[in-house]
Write a protein that holds these residues in place. Structure first.
Motif, PDB file in Angstrom:
ATOM      1  N   PHE A  91       0.730  -1.295  -0.003  1.00 38.00           N
ATOM      2  CA  PHE A  91       0.011  -0.065  -0.095  1.00 38.00           C
ATOM      3  C   PHE A  91       0.931   1.318  -0.036  1.00 38.00           C
ATOM      4  CE2 PHE A  91      -2.363  -3.186   2.189  1.00 38.00           C
ATOM      5  CZ  PHE A  91      -3.580  -3.226   1.231  1.00 38.00           C
ATOM      6  N   VAL A  92       2.145   1.164   0.263  1.00 41.59           N
ATOM      7  CA  VAL A  92       2.914   2.491   0.498  1.00 41.59           C
ATOM      8  C   VAL A  92       4.058   2.511  -0.331  1.00 41.59           C
ATOM      9  CG1 VAL A  92       4.243   3.849   1.907  1.00 41.59           C
ATOM     10  CG2 VAL A  92       2.305   2.619   2.904  1.00 41.59           C
ATOM     11  N   VAL A  93       5.005   1.650  -0.733  1.00 41.70           N
ATOM     12  CA  VAL A  93       6.116   1.597  -1.413  1.00 41.70           C
ATOM     13  C   VAL A  93       5.803   1.798  -2.887  1.00 41.70           C
ATOM     14  CG1 VAL A  93       8.216   0.460  -2.226  1.00 41.70           C
ATOM     15  CG2 VAL A  93       7.397   0.338   0.041  1.00 41.70           C
ATOM     16  N   GLY A  94       6.284   2.892  -3.600  1.00 43.00           N
ATOM     17  CA  GLY A  94       5.902   2.988  -5.088  1.00 43.00           C
ATOM     18  C   GLY A  94       4.738   4.002  -5.099  1.00 43.00           C
ATOM     19  N   GLU A  95       4.010   4.176  -4.345  1.00 39.97           N
ATOM     20  CA  GLU A  95       2.848   5.167  -4.512  1.00 39.97           C
ATOM     21  C   GLU A  95       3.173   6.470  -4.221  1.00 39.97           C
ATOM     22  OE1 GLU A  95      -0.217   4.187  -4.976  1.00 39.97           O
ATOM     23  OE2 GLU A  95       0.517   2.391  -5.253  1.00 39.97           O
ATOM     24  N   THR A  96       2.691   7.502  -4.995  1.00 42.66           N
ATOM     25  CA  THR A  96       2.968   8.814  -4.872  1.00 42.66           C
ATOM     26  C   THR A  96       1.881   9.426  -4.310  1.00 42.66           C
ATOM     27  OG1 THR A  96       4.469   8.841  -6.792  1.00 42.66           O
ATOM     28  CG2 THR A  96       3.793  10.910  -6.351  1.00 42.66           C
ATOM     29  N   VAL A  97       2.109  10.433  -3.125  1.00 38.42           N
ATOM     30  CA  VAL A  97       1.109  11.052  -2.501  1.00 38.42           C
ATOM     31  C   VAL A  97       1.199  12.342  -2.383  1.00 38.42           C
ATOM     32  CG1 VAL A  97      -0.059  11.088  -0.170  1.00 38.42           C
ATOM     33  CG2 VAL A  97       1.058   8.894  -1.114  1.00 38.42           C
ATOM     34  N   PRO A  98       0.173  13.324  -2.782  1.00 40.44           N
ATOM     35  CA  PRO A  98       0.472  14.635  -2.795  1.00 40.44           C
ATOM     36  C   PRO A  98       0.065  14.949  -1.297  1.00 40.44           C
ATOM     37  CG  PRO A  98      -1.838  14.189  -3.428  1.00 40.44           C
ATOM     38  CD  PRO A  98      -1.200  12.871  -3.460  1.00 40.44           C
ATOM     39  N   ILE A  99       1.016  16.017  -0.815  1.00 40.23           N
ATOM     40  CA  ILE A  99       1.151  16.540   0.371  1.00 40.23           C
ATOM     41  C   ILE A  99       0.427  17.705   0.664  1.00 40.23           C
ATOM     42  CG2 ILE A  99       2.895  17.352   2.190  1.00 40.23           C
ATOM     43  CD1 ILE A  99       3.187  14.348   1.361  1.00 40.23           C
ATOM     44  N   PRO A 100      -0.383  17.933   1.448  1.00 42.89           N
ATOM     45  CA  PRO A 100      -1.048  19.054   1.709  1.00 42.89           C
ATOM     46  C   PRO A 100      -0.150  20.521   2.070  1.00 42.89           C
ATOM     47  CG  PRO A 100      -1.814  17.594   3.358  1.00 42.89           C
ATOM     48  CD  PRO A 100      -0.688  16.845   2.813  1.00 42.89           C
ATOM     49  N   LYS A 101      -0.478  21.490   1.540  1.00 38.49           N
ATOM     50  CA  LYS A 101       0.438  22.763   1.218  1.00 38.49           C
ATOM     51  C   LYS A 101       0.830  22.972   2.755  1.00 38.49           C
ATOM     52  CE  LYS A 101      -1.687  24.562  -2.518  1.00 38.49           C
ATOM     53  NZ  LYS A 101      -0.966  25.514  -3.757  1.00 38.49           N
ATOM     54  N   LYS A 102       0.012  22.947   3.769  1.00 34.63           N
ATOM     55  CA  LYS A 102       0.499  23.147   5.034  1.00 34.63           C
ATOM     56  C   LYS A 102       1.758  22.446   5.204  1.00 34.63           C
ATOM     57  CE  LYS A 102      -3.930  24.530   7.067  1.00 34.63           C
ATOM     58  NZ  LYS A 102      -4.711  24.017   8.098  1.00 34.63           N
ATOM     59  N   ALA A 103       1.628  21.083   5.006  1.00 38.54           N
ATOM     60  CA  ALA A 103       2.882  20.278   5.503  1.00 38.54           C
ATOM     61  C   ALA A 103       4.250  20.455   4.468  1.00 38.54           C
ATOM     62  CB  ALA A 103       2.470  18.680   5.585  1.00 38.54           C
ATOM     63  N   ALA A 104       3.733  21.075   3.161  1.00 38.44           N
ATOM     64  CA  ALA A 104       4.846  20.716   2.077  1.00 38.44           C
ATOM     65  C   ALA A 104       6.153  21.627   2.608  1.00 38.44           C
ATOM     66  CB  ALA A 104       4.124  21.335   0.961  1.00 38.44           C
ATOM     67  N   ALA A 105       5.953  22.861   3.180  1.00 35.39           N
ATOM     68  CA  ALA A 105       7.226  23.650   3.445  1.00 35.39           C
ATOM     69  C   ALA A 105       7.822  22.945   4.472  1.00 35.39           C
ATOM     70  CB  ALA A 105       6.405  25.025   4.032  1.00 35.39           C
ATOM     71  N   ILE A 106       7.366  22.157   5.532  1.00 33.24           N
ATOM     72  CA  ILE A 106       8.236  21.380   6.279  1.00 33.24           C
ATOM     73  C   ILE A 106       8.883  20.054   5.833  1.00 33.24           C
ATOM     74  CG2 ILE A 106       8.157  20.073   8.541  1.00 33.24           C
ATOM     75  CD1 ILE A 106       5.734  21.857   9.442  1.00 33.24           C
ATOM     76  N   LEU A 107       7.988  19.421   4.951  1.00 35.08           N
ATOM     77  CA  LEU A 107       8.610  18.437   4.003  1.00 35.08           C
ATOM     78  C   LEU A 107       9.890  18.663   3.109  1.00 35.08           C
ATOM     79  CD1 LEU A 107       5.545  16.026   3.511  1.00 35.08           C
ATOM     80  CD2 LEU A 107       7.385  15.731   5.220  1.00 35.08           C
ATOM     81  N   LYS A 108       9.772  19.985   2.626  1.00 33.28           N
ATOM     82  CA  LYS A 108      10.729  20.265   1.827  1.00 33.28           C
ATOM     83  C   LYS A 108      12.099  20.358   2.496  1.00 33.28           C
ATOM     84  CE  LYS A 108       8.309  23.070  -1.395  1.00 33.28           C
ATOM     85  NZ  LYS A 108       8.103  24.667  -1.935  1.00 33.28           N
ATOM     86  N   LEU A 109      12.166  20.436   3.807  1.00 31.96           N
ATOM     87  CA  LEU A 109      13.433  20.217   4.707  1.00 31.96           C
ATOM     88  C   LEU A 109      14.038  18.790   4.638  1.00 31.96           C
ATOM     89  CD1 LEU A 109      12.293  22.376   7.917  1.00 31.96           C
ATOM     90  CD2 LEU A 109      13.767  22.904   5.947  1.00 31.96           C
ATOM     91  N   LEU A 110      13.271  17.859   4.159  1.00 31.50           N
ATOM     92  CA  LEU A 110      13.752  16.492   3.982  1.00 31.50           C
ATOM     93  C   LEU A 110      14.471  16.216   2.819  1.00 31.50           C
ATOM     94  CD1 LEU A 110      10.624  14.453   4.795  1.00 31.50           C
ATOM     95  CD2 LEU A 110      12.587  14.706   6.074  1.00 31.50           C
ATOM     96  N   THR A 111      14.901  17.463   1.990  1.00 24.66           N
ATOM     97  CA  THR A 111      15.662  17.342   1.017  1.00 24.66           C
ATOM     98  C   THR A 111      16.837  17.851   1.014  1.00 24.66           C
ATOM     99  OG1 THR A 111      14.596  19.385  -0.026  1.00 24.66           O
ATOM    100  CG2 THR A 111      13.783  17.113  -0.675  1.00 24.66           C
TER     101      THR A 111
END
Length: 111
Positions: A91-111
């Protein structure tokens, strides 16, 4: 390298606090390690009814932003429980999930 490690630790602490707020009553995340250089994440959960902690390792992930939409793809993941590993693969591996805009800014730190 020092700044990357500091960012990883800060991000992990903030994420752990947020996740534990959501897990209230069913358990807690006792460890979250993030390595943005290697794109790896290790999570340790202590859940109600489980005798031993559950570990989930995201071995590789990918974040991509296009037209102001950030998407997360888990490319490889494992878990300390066989059924969780199987569920991750199904159910998870290989799936692409859109990230809500509120969380996107924080998740960009993962790059």
């Amino acid at each position: 390298n020092f700044f990357r490690k500091s960012k990883d630790v800060t991000l992990a602490v903030a994420a752990r606090l947020a996740v534990n707020a959501r897990l209230r009553g069913i358990g807690q995340m006792t460890e979250l390690s993030i390595d943005t250089k290697k794109r790896r994440v290790l999570v340790r959960l202590e859940l109600v009814g489980e005798a031993e902690p559950i570990e989930i390792e995201i071995v590789k992930y990918h974040l991509k932003t296009k037209e102001n939409v950030t998407k997360l793809t888990i490319e490889e993941a494992t878990a300390s429980r066989q059924w969780i590993s199987a569920a991750l693969q199904e159910f998870v591996v290989g799936e692409t999930v859109p990230i809500p805009k509120k969380a996107a800014a924080i998740l960009k730190l993962l790059t």
